[in-house]
Design a protein around this motif. Sequence first.
Motif, PDB file in Angstrom:
ATOM      1  N   LEU A  40       5.169  -6.815  -8.915  1.00 10.12           N
ATOM      2  CA  LEU A  40       5.167  -7.543  -7.644  1.00 10.12           C
ATOM      3  C   LEU A  40       6.222  -7.000  -6.706  1.00 10.12           C
ATOM      4  N   LEU A  41       5.866  -6.999  -5.437  1.00 11.42           N
ATOM      5  CA  LEU A  41       6.778  -6.528  -4.404  1.00 11.42           C
ATOM      6  C   LEU A  41       7.861  -7.591  -4.216  1.00 11.42           C
ATOM      7  N   THR A  42       9.080  -7.238  -4.518  1.00 10.14           N
ATOM      8  CA  THR A  42      10.193  -8.177  -4.328  1.00 10.14           C
ATOM      9  C   THR A  42      11.453  -7.358  -4.094  1.00 10.14           C
ATOM     10  N   PRO A  43      12.323  -7.808  -3.199  1.00 12.50           N
ATOM     11  CA  PRO A  43      13.497  -6.982  -2.880  1.00 12.50           C
ATOM     12  C   PRO A  43      14.626  -7.081  -3.888  1.00 12.50           C
ATOM     13  N   TYR A  44      14.495  -7.986  -4.885  1.00 16.39           N
ATOM     14  CA  TYR A  44      15.631  -8.215  -5.770  1.00 16.39           C
ATOM     15  C   TYR A  44      15.170  -8.684  -7.142  1.00 16.39           C
ATOM     16  N   ALA A  45      15.744  -8.087  -8.174  1.00 23.65           N
ATOM     17  CA  ALA A  45      15.544  -8.567  -9.544  1.00 23.65           C
ATOM     18  C   ALA A  45      16.919  -8.599 -10.191  1.00 23.65           C
ATOM     19  N   SER A  46      17.294  -9.745 -10.749  1.00 25.47           N
ATOM     20  CA  SER A  46      18.674  -9.931 -11.230  1.00 25.47           C
ATOM     21  C   SER A  46      19.059  -8.996 -12.370  1.00 25.47           C
TER      22      SER A  46
ATOM     23  N   LYS B 198      12.972  -1.207   6.010  1.00 24.37           N
ATOM     24  CA  LYS B 198      13.621  -0.846   4.752  1.00 24.37           C
ATOM     25  C   LYS B 198      12.550  -0.422   3.758  1.00 24.37           C
ATOM     26  N   ALA B 199      12.966   0.363   2.776  1.00 22.93           N
ATOM     27  CA  ALA B 199      12.005   0.802   1.765  1.00 22.93           C
ATOM     28  C   ALA B 199      11.625  -0.376   0.877  1.00 22.93           C
ATOM     29  N   PRO B 200      10.338  -0.497   0.549  1.00 19.02           N
ATOM     30  CA  PRO B 200       9.924  -1.604  -0.325  1.00 19.02           C
ATOM     31  C   PRO B 200      10.395  -1.395  -1.757  1.00 19.02           C
ATOM     32  N   LYS B 201      10.672  -2.496  -2.439  1.00 16.02           N
ATOM     33  CA  LYS B 201      11.023  -2.449  -3.860  1.00 16.02           C
ATOM     34  C   LYS B 201      10.006  -3.289  -4.623  1.00 16.02           C
ATOM     35  N   ALA B 202       9.709  -2.869  -5.847  1.00 16.54           N
ATOM     36  CA  ALA B 202       8.823  -3.673  -6.696  1.00 16.54           C
ATOM     37  C   ALA B 202       9.472  -3.866  -8.059  1.00 16.54           C
TER      38      ALA B 202
ATOM     39  N   ALA C 285      -5.651  -1.645   5.949  1.00 15.07           N
ATOM     40  CA  ALA C 285      -5.401  -0.657   7.008  1.00 15.07           C
ATOM     41  C   ALA C 285      -4.463   0.447   6.526  1.00 15.07           C
ATOM     42  N   GLU C 286      -3.389   0.058   5.837  1.00 12.94           N
ATOM     43  CA  GLU C 286      -2.418   1.046   5.357  1.00 12.94           C
ATOM     44  C   GLU C 286      -3.003   1.871   4.205  1.00 12.94           C
ATOM     45  N   ALA C 287      -3.813   1.240   3.350  1.00 14.15           N
ATOM     46  CA  ALA C 287      -4.446   1.960   2.230  1.00 14.15           C
ATOM     47  C   ALA C 287      -5.309   3.106   2.756  1.00 14.15           C
ATOM     48  N   LYS C 288      -6.010   2.823   3.850  1.00 11.36           N
ATOM     49  CA  LYS C 288      -6.873   3.850   4.469  1.00 11.36           C
ATOM     50  C   LYS C 288      -6.009   5.015   4.963  1.00 11.36           C
ATOM     51  N   LYS C 289      -4.896   4.673   5.624  1.00 10.95           N
ATOM     52  CA  LYS C 289      -3.970   5.690   6.142  1.00 10.95           C
ATOM     53  C   LYS C 289      -3.383   6.532   5.020  1.00 10.95           C
ATOM     54  N   GLU C 290      -3.087   5.872   3.891  1.00 10.42           N
ATOM     55  CA  GLU C 290      -2.446   6.555   2.768  1.00 10.42           C
ATOM     56  C   GLU C 290      -3.450   7.307   1.888  1.00 10.42           C
ATOM     57  N   GLY C 291      -4.736   7.153   2.202  1.00 13.73           N
ATOM     58  CA  GLY C 291      -5.768   7.830   1.412  1.00 13.73           C
ATOM     59  C   GLY C 291      -6.046   7.177   0.074  1.00 13.73           C
ATOM     60  N   LEU C 292      -5.704   5.884  -0.048  1.00 12.06           N
ATOM     61  CA  LEU C 292      -5.990   5.158  -1.291  1.00 12.06           C
ATOM     62  C   LEU C 292      -7.469   4.797  -1.346  1.00 12.06           C
TER      63      LEU C 292
ATOM     64  N   ALA D  23       0.841  -1.209   0.000  1.00 10.68           N
ATOM     65  CA  ALA D  23       0.000   0.000   0.000  1.00 10.68           C
ATOM     66  C   ALA D  23       0.873   1.256   0.000  1.00 10.68           C
ATOM     67  N   GLU D  24       1.942   1.191   0.791  1.00 13.59           N
ATOM     68  CA  GLU D  24       2.883   2.314   0.877  1.00 13.59           C
ATOM     69  C   GLU D  24       3.509   2.590  -0.501  1.00 13.59           C
ATOM     70  N   TYR D  25       3.918   1.518  -1.175  1.00 15.09           N
ATOM     71  CA  TYR D  25       4.566   1.647  -2.480  1.00 15.09           C
ATOM     72  C   TYR D  25       3.594   2.196  -3.523  1.00 15.09           C
ATOM     73  N   ILE D  26       2.380   1.666  -3.540  1.00 18.87           N
ATOM     74  CA  ILE D  26       1.364   2.106  -4.517  1.00 18.87           C
ATOM     75  C   ILE D  26       1.040   3.584  -4.322  1.00 18.87           C
ATOM     76  N   ALA D  27       0.937   4.001  -3.049  1.00 21.19           N
ATOM     77  CA  ALA D  27       0.621   5.402  -2.754  1.00 21.19           C
ATOM     78  C   ALA D  27       1.784   6.325  -3.131  1.00 21.19           C
ATOM     79  N   LYS D  28       2.985   5.933  -2.706  1.00 21.76           N
ATOM     80  CA  LYS D  28       4.159   6.777  -2.949  1.00 21.76           C
ATOM     81  C   LYS D  28       4.411   6.982  -4.441  1.00 21.76           C
ATOM     82  N   ASN D  29       4.189   5.927  -5.215  1.00 17.57           N
ATOM     83  CA  ASN D  29       4.464   6.001  -6.654  1.00 17.57           C
ATOM     84  C   ASN D  29       3.230   6.341  -7.495  1.00 17.57           C
ATOM     85  N   LYS D  30       2.119   6.677  -6.778  1.00 14.42           N
ATOM     86  CA  LYS D  30       0.876   7.119  -7.446  1.00 14.42           C
ATOM     87  C   LYS D  30       0.493   6.188  -8.604  1.00 14.42           C
ATOM     88  N   LEU D  31       0.394   4.895  -8.280  1.00 13.19           N
ATOM     89  CA  LEU D  31       0.153   3.888  -9.320  1.00 13.19           C
ATOM     90  C   LEU D  31      -1.313   3.775  -9.725  1.00 13.19           C
TER      91      LEU D  31
END
Length: 345
Positions: free
Chosen positions: A245-251, A336-340, A157-164, A125-133
């Motif tokens: 997809l939320l994932t911390p690593y892409a080769s 840590k900051a989420p990565k997608a 819960a987080e979507a509500k907080k972020e105003g999504l 939810a944080e990532y979607i809000a921050k990047n205005k997806l």
Amino acid sequence: KIGGIGPMTGDAAAYGEAVDNGAKLAVEEINKNGGINGKQVEFKTEDDQADAEKAVNAYNTLKDWGMQILMGTVTSGSCTAVASETDSDHMFQITPSGTAVESVQDHDNVFRLCFSDPEQGTKSAEYIAKNKLATKIAVIYNSSDVYSNGIYTNFAAEAKKEGLDVVAAEAFTADNKTDFSVQLKKAQSSGADLVFLPIYYQEASAILQQAAKLDYHPTFFGCDGLDGILGVEGFDKSLAEGTMLLTPYASDAQDEKTQTFTKAYEDKYGDTPIQFAADAYDAIYAIKAAIEEAGVTPDMSVSDICEAMKTAMTEITFDGLTGEGMTWSADGEPAKAPKAMKIVD
């Protein structure tokens, strides 16, 4: 002496092998560069076949070998079982990839490198809000599955907080996971331009196929459960174009750290590293950072090492493949900051 436990054989062997490879690559680099506090590192992995009972046996084998710190286990069920053992022995443990809350909860000696299952919902939810997806979001989730339900609850819960604007939240169960037309039509009619899928790739592949038949083309966004969708037999991969997809690593990420690691891994093992390899590589380097912070030496008792490491983990800031500026709280959870990643071509 650092021990590792994971499935080296059996259905989840790809995960265990990746963790073992990633850890060994880190240990090799560390030893080549002078070790930790001037001491060389020994690393040894035992196979648990992703089985909790076998994981405890593996733990006892590593104890007999002289293990002082555990980097493991790979899967959540095994991790939860072994965490009780390391807690009793007061041995420091960090799991690279065990996502279940209970694997770390209630054990002050156990830390986690990856996000927990529910945390993936918050971070999505944080990532979607921050990047205005998206302006309008629908969710399709499995209400009978702990993983899916936990992610959805925290996402909501987080979507509500972020105003999504979550315009539809449609559930399915294990008994009814082939026909998603009702859920998709609800998402479509509510005008959702992003559909959040906190589910596994098998069901997600069916949802993408059925959405295409409805001529419905939102952005699809999932968590680590979506990793594997391109390998579903008979699935038209073009349907996954643009899926995130939320994932911390892409080769194939272009940052220098990822490129260096990917090349070193491919040169050594003749294979492209997956997320689990990066998690393990980072876990070994996090152990190194905490040992250096705490001034740990090999002649200390397992209990004294653990006590020193627990404190040090809350004091270090760590830049790794799976996150920049990682810190840990005393409950063992990382910040840590989420990565997608996005599926393209």
